[in-house]
Design a protein around this motif. Structure first.
Motif, mmCIF file in Angstrom:
data_model
loop_
_atom_site.group_PDB
_atom_site.id
_atom_site.type_symbol
_atom_site.label_atom_id
_atom_site.label_comp_id
_atom_site.label_asym_id
_atom_site.label_seq_id
_atom_site.Cartn_x
_atom_site.Cartn_y
_atom_site.Cartn_z
ATOM 1 N N MET A 172 0.991 -1.364 0.001
ATOM 2 C CA MET A 172 0.010 0.103 -0.097
ATOM 3 C C MET A 172 0.947 1.416 -0.118
ATOM 4 O O MET A 172 0.552 2.138 -0.547
ATOM 5 C CB MET A 172 -0.956 -0.113 1.164
ATOM 6 C CG MET A 172 -1.910 1.091 1.185
ATOM 7 S SD MET A 172 -3.006 1.279 2.659
ATOM 8 C CE MET A 172 -1.590 1.659 4.102
ATOM 9 N N LEU A 173 2.045 1.272 0.915
ATOM 10 C CA LEU A 173 2.791 2.386 0.800
ATOM 11 C C LEU A 173 4.078 2.099 0.039
ATOM 12 O O LEU A 173 4.756 1.036 -0.200
ATOM 13 C CB LEU A 173 3.295 2.732 2.255
ATOM 14 C CG LEU A 173 2.247 3.022 3.261
ATOM 15 C CD1 LEU A 173 2.761 3.109 4.898
ATOM 16 C CD2 LEU A 173 1.367 3.885 2.951
ATOM 17 N N GLU A 174 4.532 3.210 -0.483
ATOM 18 C CA GLU A 174 5.860 3.402 -1.547
ATOM 19 C C GLU A 174 6.961 3.210 -0.598
ATOM 20 O O GLU A 174 6.862 3.785 0.504
ATOM 21 C CB GLU A 174 5.923 4.277 -2.484
ATOM 22 C CG GLU A 174 5.231 4.060 -3.792
ATOM 23 C CD GLU A 174 5.718 3.059 -4.601
ATOM 24 O OE1 GLU A 174 6.950 3.024 -5.087
ATOM 25 O OE2 GLU A 174 5.088 2.099 -5.238
ATOM 26 N N PRO A 175 7.998 2.517 -1.049
ATOM 27 C CA PRO A 175 9.158 2.532 -0.106
ATOM 28 C C PRO A 175 9.799 3.691 0.178
ATOM 29 O O PRO A 175 9.776 4.786 -0.839
ATOM 30 C CB PRO A 175 10.229 1.637 -1.150
ATOM 31 C CG PRO A 175 9.359 0.934 -2.084
ATOM 32 C CD PRO A 175 8.146 1.609 -2.245
ATOM 33 N N GLY A 176 10.378 3.986 1.120
ATOM 34 C CA GLY A 176 10.915 5.286 1.606
ATOM 35 C C GLY A 176 9.790 6.394 1.763
ATOM 36 O O GLY A 176 10.373 7.566 2.100
ATOM 37 N N ASP A 177 8.647 6.186 1.834
ATOM 38 C CA ASP A 177 7.701 7.338 2.053
ATOM 39 C C ASP A 177 7.637 7.722 3.523
ATOM 40 O O ASP A 177 7.039 7.120 4.355
ATOM 41 C CB ASP A 177 6.492 6.908 1.566
ATOM 42 C CG ASP A 177 5.136 8.039 1.569
ATOM 43 O OD1 ASP A 177 5.343 8.894 2.572
ATOM 44 O OD2 ASP A 177 4.160 7.897 0.900
#
Length: 370
Positions: free
Chosen positions: A1-6
Motif C-alpha cells: 500500500m505504501l511506496e518504499p521510503g515514504d
C-alpha cells in the motif's frame, strides 16, 4: 500500500499503527483527516492504493514460492533497519531458508556499475568469494555487472549471499538473471520491500539502495560513474554511520571516476577482502602487512650499511677513505668490510676494496668469445 521510503506515511504508521492507518484510509468517517499533513490530493492517492491492497493475497503469493513476510517486532526482523527512521520499510518479503536477522548481523554490501569492465567483474567476484570464505554474508542487488559478479563469486565458494530487489521476490529481474536468482534462493536469501508481483521502477531502484546500506555493516563500491546509484548506497551508508569503501581503478576510466570521488571524501580505499574485513570486522580481523620483497641489503645493521653505501660504484677504495665517508673509525670500517666480504657484498684487491662485480650473464659470456 505504501511506496518504499515514504517518510510521511512512515510517520503516520508509527503514530497510528498499521491497522488504524489502513482503516483510516478505507473509511469515509473523517478518520483520515486526523492524519497530520494529509492534503485532499494526497489523501485520494493513498485511498486508491489502500482500496487495491489485498494483504491476504500477497501472503498467499509469497507462501506459494516458499517465502514469508517479516515485519518490525518479529524475531527475524533486522533491527539495524530501524536506523532509517520513518523511511524504514513497513516489512520485508523474504525467500530462502536462513534467518534474515542473524545473517544481517555479519553482512557487507558489494555494489557497482551495471556496464562494468572485466576488471570490475573480476574484483567484484574476488571480493565476494574472499568475504564469503571469511564468514561474511555478501549483500548486493542482483543487477547485471558488479552485483551479479559479486553474487557469483560467493556462490562459487559455497558462501552466503543475499539479493535485495527493487521488485517482488517472485519477479525475476533482470530476466537474464533468473537462473542466478534461483541459485541465490537455494543457497541464500532474496529480499524485497515490495509485495509479490510488483515490478521495478527507476525510483524504486534508488530507494532499494537505502535498505542495502542500512542492512549491512558497510558498503564496497567496485566501479561507479559520477551519477551511479551505487554511490547513493555508499553515501546512505555514511549517513547511517556505516563504512563506505571503494576499490580504485584506472584514473582514465569513467567507470571509476565516481569511486575516486568517494575516496577523496570519507570513503576508505580497499583492494581485497582482507582489508574490508579488517575495517568492518571484529578485533583480530587484520589484513596481512603489505611490503615489498626483503633484499639481502635490508638485513644489514646500520653500521655495515653505512660502509657499504660509502663504496664507489667503480674502482677501489681505501679503508681510511671509507671510514671518513661512513663517519666511523678505520678499525670499525675494516671489521665491517670483512663482514660484508663474507656476505658477498665486497671484494678485496691488495689494500683496496670494491663492490662485488655481478656474475656475467650467459649472453655476455658468449659474446666475450675465445
Amino acid at each position: 500500500m505504501l511506496e518504499p521510503g515514504d517518510e510521511r506515511a512512515g510517520g503516520w504508521l508509527r503514530r497510528t499503527g498499521p491497522v488504524e492507518l489502513l482503516r483510516a484510509l478505507r473509511v469515509t468517517d473523517g478518520a483520515a483527516e486526523r492524519l497530520r499533513g494529509m492534503s485532499a490530493v494526497r489523501l485520494e492517492g493513498y485511498r486508491l492504493r489502500a482500496a487495491a491492497a489485498e494483504p491476504e493475497r500477497d501472503l498467499a503469493a509469497v507462501a506459494a514460492v516458499g517465502g514469508r513476510f517479516v515485519c518490525p517486532g518479529d524475531r527475524e526482523w533486522p533491527s539495524q533497519l530501524d536506523d532509517l527512521g520513518d523511511a524504514r520499510p513497513v516489512g520485508l518479503w523474504v525467500r530462502g531458508r536462513p534467518d534474515l536477522r542473524l545473517w544481517a548481523l555479519r553482512s557487507v554490501a558489494v555494489v557497482g556499475a551495471r556496464a562494468c569492465t572485466p576488471y570490475g567483474a573480476h574484483m567484484a567476484a574476488t571480493l565476494g568469494a574472499g568475504l564469503a570464505e571469511r564468514g561474511w554474508v555478501v549483500v548486493s542487488g542482483a543487477a547485471f555487472g558488479v552485483d551479479g559478479a559479486a553474487h557469483r563469486g560467493v556462490l562459487a565458494v559455497g558462501g552466503a549471499t543475499a539479493a535485495v530487489l527493487a521488485c517482488g521476490v517472485d519477479v525475476p529481474y533482470p530476466r537474464g538473471h533468473a537462473e542466478l536468482l534461483g541459485r541465490v534462493v537455494r543457497q541464500g536469501l532474496v529480499i524485497a520491500e515490495l509485495p509479490p508481483g510488483a515490478h521495478p521502477t527507476r525510483s524504486r531502484f534508488v530507494l532499494r539502495n537505502r535498505v542495502i546500506a542500512a542492512l549491512t555493516r558497510g558498503t564496497v563500491v567496485v566501479e561507479a560513474e559520477y551519477r551511479s546509484g551505487s554511490l547513493v548506497t555508499a553515501r546512505q551508508a555514511q549517513r547511517l554511520g556505516r563504512f563506505a569503501m571503494g576499490v580504485p581503478g584506472p584514473v582514465t576510466s569513467g567507470l571509476s571516476a565516481g569511486v575516486h570521488e568517494l575516496l577523496r571524501g570519507e570513503g576508505v580505499l580497499v583492494t581485497d577482502a582482507s582489508e574490508v574485513a579488517e575495517l568492518i570486522g571484529d578485533i583480530g580481523d587484520l589484513a596481512p602487512e603489505r611490503r615489498g620483497p626483503v633484499l639481502p641489503r635490508d638485513r644489514l645493521d646500520a653500521a655495515a650499511a653505512k660502509v657499504l653505501d660509502a663504496l664507489p660504484y667503480h674502482g677501489l677504495a681505501h679503508p681510511r677513505d671509507l671510514a671518513r665517508a661512513a663517519g666511523t673509525s678505520t678499525d670499525e670500517t675494516l671489521g665491517r668490510l670483512y663482514e660484508l666480504h663474507s656476505l658477498g657484498f665486497v671484494e678485496r684487491e691488495g689494500d683496496g676494496w670494491r663492490l662485488t662485480r655481478p656474475a656475467p650473464r650467459n649472453g655476455d659470456a658468449r659474446r666475450g668469445g675465445p
